[in-house]
Design a protein around this motif. Structure first.
Motif, mmCIF file in Angstrom:
data_model
loop_
_atom_site.group_PDB
_atom_site.id
_atom_site.type_symbol
_atom_site.label_atom_id
_atom_site.label_comp_id
_atom_site.label_asym_id
_atom_site.label_seq_id
_atom_site.Cartn_x
_atom_site.Cartn_y
_atom_site.Cartn_z
ATOM 1 N N VAL A 1 3.564 7.945 -13.610
ATOM 2 C CA VAL A 1 3.546 7.488 -12.223
ATOM 3 C C VAL A 1 2.460 6.417 -12.116
ATOM 4 O O VAL A 1 1.272 6.705 -12.267
ATOM 5 C CB VAL A 1 3.257 8.646 -11.252
ATOM 6 N N GLU A 2 2.879 5.203 -11.903
ATOM 7 C CA GLU A 2 1.927 4.093 -11.848
ATOM 8 C C GLU A 2 1.065 4.195 -10.598
ATOM 9 O O GLU A 2 1.420 4.869 -9.622
ATOM 10 C CB GLU A 2 2.683 2.760 -11.851
ATOM 11 N N ASP A 3 -0.094 3.537 -10.633
ATOM 12 C CA ASP A 3 -0.973 3.506 -9.459
ATOM 13 C C ASP A 3 -0.196 2.980 -8.252
ATOM 14 O O ASP A 3 0.555 1.999 -8.362
ATOM 15 C CB ASP A 3 -2.179 2.614 -9.717
ATOM 16 N N ILE A 4 -0.383 3.642 -7.114
ATOM 17 C CA ILE A 4 0.353 3.252 -5.906
ATOM 18 C C ILE A 4 -0.167 1.913 -5.385
ATOM 19 O O ILE A 4 -1.383 1.673 -5.318
ATOM 20 C CB ILE A 4 0.224 4.347 -4.835
ATOM 21 N N ARG A 5 0.746 1.051 -5.025
ATOM 22 C CA ARG A 5 0.381 -0.294 -4.579
ATOM 23 C C ARG A 5 0.380 -0.382 -3.056
ATOM 24 O O ARG A 5 1.259 0.158 -2.385
ATOM 25 C CB ARG A 5 1.373 -1.309 -5.153
ATOM 26 N N PHE A 6 -0.608 -1.103 -2.539
ATOM 27 C CA PHE A 6 -0.675 -1.392 -1.108
ATOM 28 C C PHE A 6 -1.350 -2.741 -0.931
ATOM 29 O O PHE A 6 -2.477 -2.945 -1.374
ATOM 30 C CB PHE A 6 -1.452 -0.311 -0.349
ATOM 31 N N TYR A 7 -0.630 -3.645 -0.298
ATOM 32 C CA TYR A 7 -1.155 -5.000 -0.091
ATOM 33 C C TYR A 7 -1.275 -5.260 1.411
ATOM 34 O O TYR A 7 -0.358 -4.997 2.182
ATOM 35 C CB TYR A 7 -0.221 -6.042 -0.719
ATOM 36 N N SER A 8 -2.440 -5.786 1.812
ATOM 37 C CA SER A 8 -2.655 -6.134 3.219
ATOM 38 C C SER A 8 -3.735 -7.214 3.306
ATOM 39 O O SER A 8 -4.748 -7.143 2.598
ATOM 40 C CB SER A 8 -3.070 -4.906 4.029
ATOM 41 N N ASN A 9 -3.498 -8.167 4.185
ATOM 42 C CA ASN A 9 -4.496 -9.223 4.393
ATOM 43 C C ASN A 9 -5.577 -8.803 5.367
ATOM 44 O O ASN A 9 -6.654 -9.411 5.415
ATOM 45 C CB ASN A 9 -3.808 -10.491 4.928
ATOM 46 N N THR A 10 -5.295 -7.750 6.143
ATOM 47 C CA THR A 10 -6.237 -7.353 7.205
ATOM 48 C C THR A 10 -6.838 -5.974 7.012
ATOM 49 O O THR A 10 -7.883 -5.669 7.578
ATOM 50 C CB THR A 10 -5.520 -7.384 8.574
ATOM 51 N N LEU A 11 -6.188 -5.110 6.227
ATOM 52 C CA LEU A 11 -6.669 -3.736 6.065
ATOM 53 C C LEU A 11 -7.153 -3.499 4.639
ATOM 54 O O LEU A 11 -6.467 -3.852 3.684
ATOM 55 C CB LEU A 11 -5.557 -2.735 6.395
ATOM 56 N N SER A 12 -8.329 -2.885 4.534
ATOM 57 C CA SER A 12 -8.862 -2.532 3.221
ATOM 58 C C SER A 12 -8.731 -1.009 3.048
ATOM 59 O O SER A 12 -9.663 -0.246 3.322
ATOM 60 C CB SER A 12 -10.336 -2.963 3.114
#
Length: 372
Positions: A182-193
């Motif tokens: 199970v690969e590391d879960i991805r989350f992309y956001s320009n405004t949220l860290s």
């Protein structure tokens, strides 16, 4: 007692020849039938019918196992001795049930116990299981490897120190196991860290509980993949979080009296009576208000299952996630003004996806159950 017992058995034998045939229990029913007969006997120790019933069912079991063993001995089954050993152990189990009852042992004083026979054929059974496992490995198929693993585990039960057994078990287990990273879960956001670490750790824990190491499907985190040097897993699972949103907020308000009227015990004219405690009486002016703000949290998980060897996506789905969380609450009344803090966005993030984790687990289970 012995003469009485012999007479009873003889009478039973004659009686049986004139009685209608009773259905013989199936193999897996003998134990239950014997236990039931013993319970009836123990409720009426020495009674003829319960004794007759126990003697009959035990005789049926003994005859069943004797016939099965004789047929195997005269045959050429590749696991002949292994199967005979299992039958003897089963018969010993039934005889132990008899021996553990003082009333049953009066009816069947010498239940059949295979001891010297087991000592003699056990090494032959171990050899058969080992040879069967080795031949299954040579098939070079997933099913053959699974069969080899089960054969070697049987050898380990009967003779733990047999030859290079641990090496064979490890080899068969490795070849027969479907490995999933199970690969590391991805989350992309320009405004949220935000980081999905809690969700990822919980997912790995739940998957490894549902698919334990002893089974034929094993799940690994990326850290475990590196530590265990898993060079070529059969599958990888990719999860990407999309459309994470906090809002809208729903507000509810409730009015109430913070202190309910109560009574206290006082001495009046020589008697104790309950009277109203004036200090707790409330009026309309004492009305208090609680306002609760609940927020709707939502997001989507994009799931992909990939065949590593084929470099091909085999499964894709979007998992819609939603939950309600108290954002804040305010109290305004006779105790003053109080307000609870609003959770951080990371708390909403963790709550949303951990509370919807079963959706992900169910989809993965549905896909990988066929490899178990």
């Amino acid at each position: 007692m012995a003469k009485h017992l012999l007479l009873m058995i003889c009478v039973f034998s004659v009686f049986s020849s004139f009685s209608p045939a009773l259905k013989q229990p199936e193999k897996n029913e003998f134990g239950a039938a014997i236990k039931q007969a013993i319970l009836k006997l123990e409720s009426k120790p020495g009674a003829f019918r319960p004794s007759q019933s126990l003697f009959k069912v035990y005789s049926q079991a003994d005859g069943y196992y004797q016939n099965k063993i004789k047929r195997l001995q005269s045959g050429d089954d590749s696991l002949k001795w292994a199967k005979i050993l299992d039958l003897m152990l089963e018969m010993n189990g039934l005889s132990k049930i008899i021996k553990n009852s003082t009333d049953a042992i009066q009816v069947i004083p010498e239940p059949r116990m295979y001891q010297s026979e087991i000592s003699e054929i056990k090494p032959k059974a171990v050899d058969e299981w080992y040879i069967s496992g080795t031949n299954s490995l040579k098939m070079n198929t997933v099913e053959g490897n699974k069969q080899a693993f089960l054969c070697f585990k049987k050898v380990a039960e009967l003779s733990p120190g047999y030859k290079e057994l641990n090496k064979k078990i490890a080899q068969a287990k490795d070849l027969s196991t479907t490995k999933v990273v199970v690969e590391d879960i991805r989350f992309y956001s320009n405004t949220l860290s935000l980081v999905p670490d809690k969700f990822y750790k919980e997912l790995i824990f739940r998957l490894q509980y549902a698919f334990p190491y002893e089974g034929f499907v094993n799940f690994y985190s990326t850290d475990e993949e590196n530590k265990l040097a898993i060079n070529m897993p059969e599958f990888s699972v990719q999860l990407e979080i999309e459309n994470f949103k906090v809002g809208p907020v729903y507000t509810t308000t409730k009015n109430f009296q913070p202190i309910a009227p109560s009574k206290k015990l006082e001495l009046v004219n020589g008697k104790y009576v309950w009277i109203q405690d004036a200090s707790t009486v409330t009026t309309s002016a004492d009305q208090s208000t609680i306002t609760v703000h609940q927020v709707n949290v939502s997001g989507t998980i994009l799931m992909k299952i990939i065949s590593v060897g084929q470099n091909k996506v085999l499964y894709t789905d979007h998992v819609s996630c939603q939950c309600m969380k108290e954002k804040s609450s305010t109290y305004n009344g006779s105790f003053g003004y109080q307000e609870t803090r609003s959770p951080e966005t990371q708390e909403y993030f963790d709550l949303l996806f951990i509370s919807n984790i079963d959706q992900v687990l169910n989809r993965l289970s549905d896909f990988f159950d066929k490899y178990k």
